[in-house]
Design an enzyme around this catalytic site. Sequence first.
Site, mmCIF file in Angstrom:
data_model
loop_
_atom_site.group_PDB
_atom_site.id
_atom_site.type_symbol
_atom_site.label_atom_id
_atom_site.label_comp_id
_atom_site.label_asym_id
_atom_site.label_seq_id
_atom_site.Cartn_x
_atom_site.Cartn_y
_atom_site.Cartn_z
ATOM 1 N N HIS A 212 0.829 -1.202 0.000
ATOM 2 C CA HIS A 212 0.000 0.000 0.000
ATOM 3 C C HIS A 212 0.866 1.256 0.000
ATOM 4 C CE1 HIS A 212 0.914 0.899 4.211
ATOM 5 N NE2 HIS A 212 0.733 -0.381 4.461
ATOM 6 N N GLU B 211 -2.446 -6.849 7.859
ATOM 7 C CA GLU B 211 -1.128 -6.678 8.451
ATOM 8 C C GLU B 211 -1.033 -7.447 9.769
ATOM 9 O OE1 GLU B 211 1.895 -6.556 8.264
ATOM 10 O OE2 GLU B 211 2.459 -4.471 7.869
#
Length: 213
Positions: A17, A91
Site C-alpha cells: 500500500h 497486516e
Amino acid sequence: MKSHLPGHPMQIYLIRHGQVEEGYHKVFGGSRINMGLSPRGVKQGEAVAEWLKDTPLDVMYASPMLRVQQTLAPMAAQRGMQPQILPGLREMDFGDWTGNTWDEIQSKFGMSAFDWLEIIESNRIPNGEDVANLKSRVQECMLQIIHAHPNGKVAVYCHGGIIRVILALLLEVPLAHLAHFNIEYGSISLVELLPERKHAVEIELLNFQPPIK
C-alpha cells in the site's frame, strides 16, 4: 511451501500500500489501526496502476484494510476489476507496540525496532501475534491463490510485513532474513513460480516504486 506448488508457471505481483497518513509515519500500526493514505500515498496507488496498465492480470487479491483498499482503487477503476478480499492478508498484529514510534519501542520496551522481524519470529512482542499463526494464515491465502490460478498473472495488494512473510514462505528462509530487503510504500515486487526448475521461486523485481507524475 514449494511442495504445494502446481506444475505451471505463475507470476505474482506483490504490491505494498501507499504512504499512510502523516500522523502514522514510523508508527507501528499493524492490524489494530486502520489508517488511510496520505496524499502522496494516493498518488503512489495511481502510479502503480499506470505502470501496470499494459500488464495482463487475471485477478486482484487484497487485504481488507483501508490503506490497501485505497491503494488498489485506481487499478480497480482502470480495469473494471474488483479485488477478492482475503482477511488473512491483513497486516500483522503488533500487540503492545501498536501506536508507538520506532524510538518509543526502545525507550518503553528496551528493544530495537530495527530488529522487528527477528523479534516477531521469536514471539517477543508483548501481546503480539504468534508467528506460527501469522505464517499459517498467510500461507493459507497464498496456497488458495496459487492453486486457483496456475499459469496466471495475479496482483496481491497488501502490507510490507505481509510481503516479507510471503517471500520468506516462498523462499523457505527465516522471516528475519527478509530484514535485508526494503519493501517501500507503493512498491511492486514480482515473483515467478516455476516448479519445473530447481529454483522454483524466482524474484524478477523487488521493491520497485513507479515514478509519481
